[in-house]
Design an enzyme around this catalytic site. Sequence first.
Site: not given
Ligand SMILES: [Zn+2]
Length: 319
Positions: A120-121, A171, A175, A264
Amino acid sequence: MATIDPSWYKEQFTIGLVAAICTAASATLVQSLNIDQMLPDPNTLAASLSVFQLKQVPQRALPLAMASEQRVEGFVQELATQQTKIEANFTFNPPKLFQGKTIEEVPLKSQEKVIALTFDDGPWKDHTDSILKILQDNDVKGTFFFIGQHLQQFPEQAKRVVAAGHAVANHTWNHHYHNVDSTIAAKEIGDTNNLMYKLTGAKSKIFRPPGGVMDNGLVAYAHSQNYVVAMWSSDAREASGPTVETLVNNVVSSASPGGIVLMHDGGGDRSTTVAALPIVITQLRQQGYKFVTLPQLFTMKQQDEESFTTATPARPSTP
Ligand SMILES: [Zn+2]
């Protein structure tokens, strides 16, 4: 004074004519297939077409107009084939079974030991590339949940993720954890998708809410648009500041067949994740796990369901 052979003019005219026919045929095909919406990236297409033209239509070597029609047909056919391949490789749409649903894991009836690593991210400076290298060295494909504003900051990393054959997902742009209305939710998800498509040619209807927040409007919007909301069943828990050993243990101790692992690659210093990933892969492999992307996992589950519904009914019990 040098003179030019009249046949030179004839040849040039023929080449021009064939090029014009090819252009017209391509334009017609593009229109009929609505290719401008389907194609991943104009640059990708331009590159593949120019390779194709170099390979298939060496202009100087073309005979005169007699062969041109066949060539054009071949060209159009090849263009359509290339288009189908590009579209299939870069579209991550969940099967109906998953559309509008939330999942945390996807266990298979066979209990097959497959597991999906997700990141993620990102994309992110340095760490995305480090993770790509580890995945490549270990012949593993993962699924990357991109943040829109990070796509804007690190477009090349995003392109490398897709070019390496990993699956990608959405995503949101900012955020957000706080509540958003449906207009903002549509923008958060839509803008991210649009930039992902523009940069990489990939489309995805796989969504993960920031922070796993389920009730701030983002998941409701994603469900309404038939996204699959992909949560996780194993968590590396990077936010707790684990050591490499703890991070490995966080993942491996909670691994399960059909599981989804949350890690991540972006959003901060991910050097612990980078150090832990090769160990995670090795230990899971030692336990017999095979690595799949989320779209692969969804497809396996769909096949699972199909084989179940078409299986011979159980023999009636004897009295
Ligand atoms: Zn995230």
